[in-house]
Design a protein around this motif. Structure first.
Motif, PDB file in Angstrom:
ATOM      1  N   GLN A 356     -27.642  20.148  38.154  1.00 14.36           N
ATOM      2  CA  GLN A 356     -27.762  18.968  37.307  1.00 14.36           C
ATOM      3  C   GLN A 356     -27.378  17.694  38.046  1.00 14.36           C
ATOM      4  OE1 GLN A 356     -28.963  19.080  33.895  1.00 14.36           O
ATOM      5  NE2 GLN A 356     -29.277  16.975  34.599  1.00 14.36           N
ATOM      6  N   ASP A 360     -29.897  14.571  38.769  1.00 15.46           N
ATOM      7  CA  ASP A 360     -29.529  13.228  38.295  1.00 15.46           C
ATOM      8  C   ASP A 360     -29.476  12.231  39.450  1.00 15.46           C
ATOM      9  OD1 ASP A 360     -29.349  14.251  35.756  1.00 15.46           O
ATOM     10  OD2 ASP A 360     -27.160  14.339  35.716  1.00 15.46           O
ATOM     11  N   HIS A 404     -20.809   8.658  35.723  1.00 17.65           N
ATOM     12  CA  HIS A 404     -20.501  10.019  35.305  1.00 17.65           C
ATOM     13  C   HIS A 404     -19.003  10.323  35.243  1.00 17.65           C
ATOM     14  CE1 HIS A 404     -24.760  10.461  36.288  1.00 17.65           C
ATOM     15  NE2 HIS A 404     -24.743  11.550  35.559  1.00 17.65           N
TER      16      HIS A 404
END
Length: 425
Positions: A356, A360, A404
């Motif tokens: 992931q 991203d 993030h």
């Protein structure tokens, strides 16, 4: 219960082979023969009261745990932290927390997953809670925690599709262990779904703790000093490379028509430093080793990063980095640290360990995917001749890293909610 008894019996039977493996690994890393008793639950040091236990198996998990360790010690200032590992390099990395927080952090090896070793571990340390980093789950360890009424949680949890299939093959052992966890904080939605399928019941997506790791200012400054000394010379970093990848990268280097290009080669495992140096020498490339202390000369073609704990400095000096473990099917290493240092990255086809985060990073322009080492050479040459594109990737990397953050705060909230009665002063 029967399945775990059979598993334990088999583990006891292979104990001689386990000891032989320790000896074998000690040929390259003598530290494997230190603290052997701890691997069987025999601990010489006294155990402090009010222990919060965190298990980080090796280097990557120990570094990723840094923001969580800081938050735990801040949230519960009257408690101590027990930090366990399975590898000498993990223990060496964890020593920085012992030095940074004197009197508050204790280190030890986690015992092998044998019933008596696990029992000795819990009787000796009497932890109030246990936090296991990422995917380190053992049937007897979880059962032993249940016997001693110690809640166990899986934090910063990740589980690839291939690892899920592996656990499913032994579901009679894995499902009871996953079902016994007090909670799981998962990195991504996909990780959470796989963990639920394996039997975990209380799963929350909290994000990846690695985004909350702040690169050491001292190491960033060191990288800046190297950059100043190198001037305009371009630096291609191959970070945390694995077996078989260095030869591919060194051969690809020959296809880049830049005589001034410096390849900074940093193997993932320290026991392979000499092996990688030999690969460079076989190709008659001018080599400089970081461990020797001298900075590279204009004639140096390959700089071997044979040091520990200096990855932020390597990212800081590099124009761009290829993330190791992704050229061959190892699953890829962590690209998050590179992003935190503002370093553009290239990744190969094998990134399932950080699927992931990789997707991203590619989507926002902080990373680019290449098919193989030759493709990496083409992309390196292209980017080094396009300063605007490189700067755009640097800006994207910094934004990606910042966007993030927050997993530590969300994880601490879960720990606080589940364990408040046990950690009350």
């Amino acid at each position: 219960m029967i399945a775990r008894a059979l598993y334990s019996a088999l583990f006891y039977l292979v104990t001689p082979a386990v000891l032989l493996r320790l000896w074998w690994r000690a040929r390259k890393q003598p530290e494997y023969l230190q603290h052997v008793g701890e691997r069987y639950g025999l601990y010489p040091q006294d155990a402090p009261d009010k222990l919060i236990w965190l298990h980080a198996v090796s280097v990557g998990e120990t570094r990723a745990a840094e923001p969580l360790i800081m938050a735990l010690l801040s949230e519960w200032p009257k408690h101590h932290l027990l930090l366990t590992h399975m590898t000498p390099t993990g223990r060496e990395t964890g020593a920085m927390y012992v030095n940074r927080y004197p009197g508050r952090v204790t280190q030890a090896y986690l015992p092998y997953d044998l019933p008596d070793g696990v029992e000795h571990f819990f009787k000796h340390f009497r932890p109030l809670i246990g936090l296991l980093m990422e995917t380190e789950l053992w049937p007897n360890l979880i059962a032993g925690a249940g016997k001693c009424n110690v809640p166990i949680a899986l934090v910063n949890a990740r589980l690839s599709a291939s690892s899920q299939r592996g656990y499913q093959r032994f579901s009679y052992l894995a499902k009871p262990a996953f079902a016994s966890l007090s909670f799981v904080s998962a990195q991504t939605v996909a990780d959470a779904a796989r963990l639920v399928q394996l039997g975990a019941s209380s799963v929350t997506v909290t994000g990846n703790l690695k985004f909350d790791v702040t690169p050491s200012p001292d190491k960033l400054q060191l990288g800046a000093q190297w950059r100043q000394a190198l001037g305009r010379r371009p630096v291609w970093l191959a970070a945390s490379t694995r077996e078989g990848e260095e030869a591919l990268i060194l051969d690809a280097l020959a296809h880049i028509n830049r005589s001034d290009l410096l390849l900074l080669l940093v193997p993932r495992h320290p026991q392979r430093f000499a092996e990688v140096a030999a690969l460079v020498e076989e190709r008659k490339l001018s080599l400089c080793r970081r461990s020797e202390g001298a900075l590279v000369t204009p004639e140096t073609r390959v700089w071997l990063g044979d040091s520990m704990g200096e990855m932020p400095a390597y990212y800081a000096v590099a124009d761009l980095a290829l993330i190791g473990g992704s050229l061959l099917p190892f699953g890829g290493q962590n690209l998050i640290e590179a992003a935190a240092c503002g370093c553009p990255v290239l990744v190969g086809p094998h990134t399932f360990n950080f699927a992931q985060a990789t997707e991203d990073a590619i989507a926002c322009g902080a990373a680019r995917r290449i098919a193989d080492a030759e493709g990496a050479a083409v992309e390196v040459a292209k980017l080094l001749s396009d300063g605007e594109a490189l700067q755009s990737m640097r800006d994207a990397a910094a934004s990606f890293s910042q966007a993030h953050r927050g997993a530590t705060e969300r994880t601490i909230a879960l720990i606080r909610e589940i364990t408040a009665p046990r950690t009350a002063d």
